[in-house]
Design an enzyme around this catalytic site. Structure first.
Site, PDB file in Angstrom:
ATOM      1  N   ASP A 326       0.847  -1.181   0.000  1.00  0.00           N
ATOM      2  CA  ASP A 326       0.000   0.000   0.000  1.00  0.00           C
ATOM      3  C   ASP A 326       0.889   1.239   0.000  1.00  0.00           C
ATOM      4  OD1 ASP A 326      -2.356  -1.401   0.066  1.00  0.00           O
ATOM      5  OD2 ASP A 326      -2.491  -1.418   2.242  1.00  0.00           O
ATOM      6  N   ASP A 591      -4.149  -2.955   5.201  1.00  0.00           N
ATOM      7  CA  ASP A 591      -4.667  -2.462   6.478  1.00  0.00           C
ATOM      8  C   ASP A 591      -6.187  -2.514   6.580  1.00  0.00           C
ATOM      9  OD1 ASP A 591      -5.338  -0.491   4.701  1.00  0.00           O
ATOM     10  OD2 ASP A 591      -4.305   1.140   5.736  1.00  0.00           O
ATOM     11  N   ASP A 595      -8.583  -5.826   2.221  1.00  0.00           N
ATOM     12  CA  ASP A 595      -7.271  -6.405   1.935  1.00  0.00           C
ATOM     13  C   ASP A 595      -7.157  -7.845   2.414  1.00  0.00           C
ATOM     14  OD1 ASP A 595      -6.165  -4.073   0.789  1.00  0.00           O
ATOM     15  OD2 ASP A 595      -5.816  -3.231   2.770  1.00  0.00           O
TER      16      ASP A 595
END
Length: 848
Positions: A326, A591, A595
């Site tokens: 990310d 997070d 995901d």
């Protein structure tokens, strides 16, 4: 669990007060579950006897005892083997027991998850451990449910309670329904009125009735088990061959002459020799070395902010060939700040907004689920960090967002999600319903009635800013997000972490490809990827283009994708699978709730310890306690070091086993004295190996680990260089050993003295060879700084050998040696250093 009517009567709708918390905790209990009862310590200890190596030693105990009784020679040898078994199982038990305790401590970190509650009528953040009955918990998508209770407010709430129901699909919940601790909010938002905590919850009742098994078999352990089984078979075959060969030799030497006592005595001698060979060949220290290396790696990684949830991750992270990361919070600091806007002069709306600046301010304040809280003189965001940045922006201009929320309460909200890329709120303004929308500028602009010039937005995105567009609509009959009026935009900067660029450079040098998957637009993503060094010659594409590709096309170009912008939740999972199909070992960071599938399906899932949702943490193998990409690089470093340290020990132990085993086999066949008695062999093969495991498994990671290519998952643990080293050194031991036994060149006078000198020289040679075994590829690591523990442990081995020889003669079958003989033993044994040097020089020459 208390009834809803009782709770609402006692606590109303403002939550508990801070003054009530302790009394409620005393009355209803703390939000902590009593750990399930573990298997008793003695059962844990006995389970270690299932090890195939221990079983071989137990066979040796029985055979040795029978021989000792028949020959009436005493049980000293048998007692020595029993002591070896007790030591091996004891060390394994202590390691497992300690690991279990440490894992419980790590699991307790889950109870420290920060959640939002209403206390004294105001939102605040507390640890889930501090929740009490009567608390009003504010829930959003991705949050774990910290206690049992009733959903007293709900907006499109969906709950994943599969751990209780077994249903894989989330279930939609209505107001006043019960939701349970351990489930997850996958969509919507709501307020939970807590009715039971800790052991009183349904999860607490279940946990009290079951135990937890923390044992995980890793691929590395599987490789080592195969190796141990192979060596065990070799030991049994060698034992049978030796016994058979000695029997044939006995016939020719008239030791076996028929059914008489002398023949039986000689046959027992052959069996003793076979038992000795089994003891020599079996790598007793191998299981302990693995446990020790894993334990050291877990501790070091935890200190380096990597909380390891699955042991497999320790080794797999070192084999990672690509990292899908990310952006926000991992590459950046997750400290959002509004630095530019279409309306730099903010105006607080009074009654009905009349300018774009007033509409933008109202939208930023009301179309939000975040709050700000003052903790220790510092403003802390409770909720989404991007929304928190907007509230801070308003606060800096003296605009009271709390007052605006009270004046314009949300009637209905559609929360932001990865599919829609926007959030909407309906408010009542002087009797008129108004829809406020904020989100990705290009998405919001497409929903507006008039064309929107996004050139300034694109400039901000090109400067690596996250951009948001704002719009509104007066609702008549149509409440859909269409025909909006554009109000402006903001640019939010989230500065890169200082060390992230260097960490990505380290990853590339280590043969690890870093790919960025983000919800930002392509311009912002490209700017960040270029600045960090992620994008250099590969593909940068949008989620729209990515989803339009066929699986065949994706398989072909997946390795070239370096940036995926405007990604939707399942895009990450699809890319992970495509990379795995290409043979990559994939590590993934995440997070959010969305995901979780990618984290679960990746070879290693890394979740965020600070900003990650409970769902993401549950799906991961490693939790990054500081949310930093640099921590991933550190985890890779330790993972590779773990693998190398186990290789060092294997190289060391197999060298001893080859040399000692062949010596024990060859000496009697050549009519020479037996080089060792059984207690001496146990010292060489068990006690020394145990200490050597501690010495070699403590080798610190070295810089070269991040310049080498990843170790493939299916790679053999013993490399060609290791086999080269094991065989050459082993042959040197055998040839030199037979020569010394035959000629008596080492000195010592009597038979016992010569045996003592040979035994001592052989042990000292292993100490010198420990230095050789620190090298795995022809290059010696930093001699002193790399592993000070090594020299301390080897010093202990030498000291123990001195004490054994000088004072332990009755037990170990030795006699004291003079200083001259000690000097000769040290000098002759050091010759193995020359062999190691020649092997390393040869390896360097071949790779040059």
């Amino acid at each position: 669990m208390l009834k809803l009517q009782e709770l609402t009567k006692e606590f109303g709708d403002k939550g508990v007060s801070k003054a009530q918390v302790e009394s409620l905790r005393q009355k209803y209990g703390a939000n902590r579950m009593t750990p399930p009862q573990r298997e008793s310590w003695w059962k844990q200890y006995l389970s270690n006897f299932d090890d195939p190596i221990i079983k071989i030693l137990l066979v040796a105990v029985v055979v040795s005892a029978i021989i000792a009784v028949v020959k009436q020679t005493g049980l000293l040898d048998t007692v020595a083997i029993v002591a070896a078994v007790m030591l091996a199982t004891g060390i394994a038990f202590i390691n497992e027991y300690r690991s279990g305790k440490e894992f419980d401590v790590l699991n307790a970190e889950r109870d420290k998850t920060m959640i939002k509650v209403v206390r004294d009528g105001l939102p605040t953040s507390i640890e889930s451990l501090d929740v009490v009955v009567g608390d009003m918990v504010m829930l959003e998508a991705g949050d774990g449910i910290p206690a049992d209770g009733y959903l007293i407010a709900c907006d499109e709430v969906e709950i994943d309670d599969s751990m209780f129901t077994g249903e894989s699909e989330p279930v939609k919940k209505q107001t006043n329904e019960v939701i349970l601790k351990g489930s997850f909010l996958t969509a919507g938002r709501g307020i939970l009125l807590v009715a039971a905590v800790g052991d009183a919850t349904q999860m607490g009742a279940i946990a009290a009735a079951i135990g937890i098994d923390h044992s995980i078999s890793t691929p590395l352990e599987a490789k080592l088990e195969v190796l141990a089984q192979m060596i065990g078979k070799f030991a049994y075959i060698m034992a049978v061959l030796i016994a058979g060969a000695m029997f044939v030799r006995g016939i020719f030497l008239n030791e076996v002459t028929g059914l008489n006592l002398d023949t039986f005595k000689h046959i027992l001698d052959y069996l003793i020799l076979a038992v000795v060979v089994i003891v020599v060949a079996v790598p007793e220290g191998l299981p302990m070395s693995v446990a020790l290396a894993l334990s050291l790696a877990v501790r070091k990684m935890t200190r380096a902010n990597s909380l390891v949830r699955q042991m497999i991750a320790c080794e797999t992270i070192g084999s990672a060939t690509t990292i899908c990361t990310d952006k926000t919070g991992t590459l950046t600091k997750n400290e959002m700040q509004v630095v530019d806007s279409s309306n730099n002069k903010l105006r607080e709306p009074h009654h009905r907004p009349s300018t774009t600046a007033e509409w933008l301010v109202l939208n930023a304040a009301v179309n939000s689920t975040a709050n700000l809280e003052n903790k220790g003189g510092k403003t802390v965001v409770i909720g989404n960090s991007t929304e928190g940045a907007l509230l801070k922006w308003l606060q800096e201009d003296k605009i009271d967002y709390v007052k605006l929320k009270a004046e314009y309460p949300a009637i209905k909200q559609l929360l932001f999600d990865g599919m829609r890329k926007r959030m909407s709120t309906i408010v009542d303004i002087e009797g008129e319903m108004v829809l406020l929308v904020k989100g990705a500028p290009e998405i919001v602009a497409e929903l507006c009635t008039e064309p929107v010039d996004l050139s300034q937005v694109e400039l901000l995105a090109g400067r690596a800013m996250r951009t948001l567009g704002f719009a509104h609509k007066l609702i008549t009959n149509d409440a859909t997000e269409t025909k909006l009026i554009w109000d402006g935009y903001v640019g939010i900067r989230d500065n890169l972490r200082e060390d992230v660029t260097a960490s990505i450079t380290d990853c590339h040098a280590a043969g690890i490809k870093v790919r960025m998957i983000t919800g930002d637009n392509l311009a912002t993503a490209r700017a960040i990827a270029t600045e960090t060094g992620i994008l250099h010659g590969g593909l940068a594409m949008t989620g729209t283009d990515f989803r339009a590709m066929s699986d065949e096309r994706l398989f072909a170009i997946a390795p070239q994708i370096e940036v995926l912008a405007r990604a939707e939740p399942m895009d990450k999972l699809r890319l992970v699978k495509a990379l795995q199909d290409n043979g990559h070992v994939v590590a993934v960071t995440g997070d959010g709730t969305n995901d979780a599938p990618a984290l679960k399906n990746a070879d290693v899932g890394l979740s965020m310890g600070l900003s990650g949702t409970e769902v993401a943490r549950e799906a991961s193998d490693i939790i990054l306690l500081n949310d930093s990409f640099t921590t991933i690089t550190s985890a890779v470093w330790w993972g590779r070091s773990l693998y190398e340290n186990i290789q060092r020990f294997i190289q060391f132990q197999l060298t001893i086993n080859v040399g000692a085993c062949v010596l024990v086999f060859m000496a009697p066949l050549l009519g020479l004295e037996s080089p060792f008695n059984i207690i001496q062999l146990l010292w060489i093969n068990l006690i020394m190996d145990t200490l050597a495991a501690l010495a070699l498994c403590a080798e610190a990671p070295h810089k070269a680990l991040l310049t080498n290519a990843p170790v493939p998952k299916d790679d053999k643990i013993i490399t060609p260089y290791m086999w080269h080293n094991i065989l050459i050194t082993g042959i040197f031991y055998v040839v030199a050993g037979l020569f010394c036994i035959k000629t008596g060149i080492l000195g010592g006078g009597s038979v016992v003295g010569r045996n003592t000198m040979f035994f001592t020289t052989f042990v000292l040679a292993q100490v010198w060879n420990g230095i050789n075994c620190r090298s795995l590829n022809g290059i010696m690591p930093s001699f002193f700084k790399g592993n000070p523990t090594f020299f301390k442990v080897m010093g202990i081995i030498v000291l123990a050998q001195v004490l054994m020889v000088q004072f332990g003669g009755r037990v170990f079958g030795t006699v004291p040696l003079s200083p001259e003989l000690w000097g000769r033993a040290i000098l002759y044994s050091a010759s193995v250093l020359l062999i190691g040097l020649l092997i390393r020089l040869s390896a360097r020459k071949q790779t040059a």
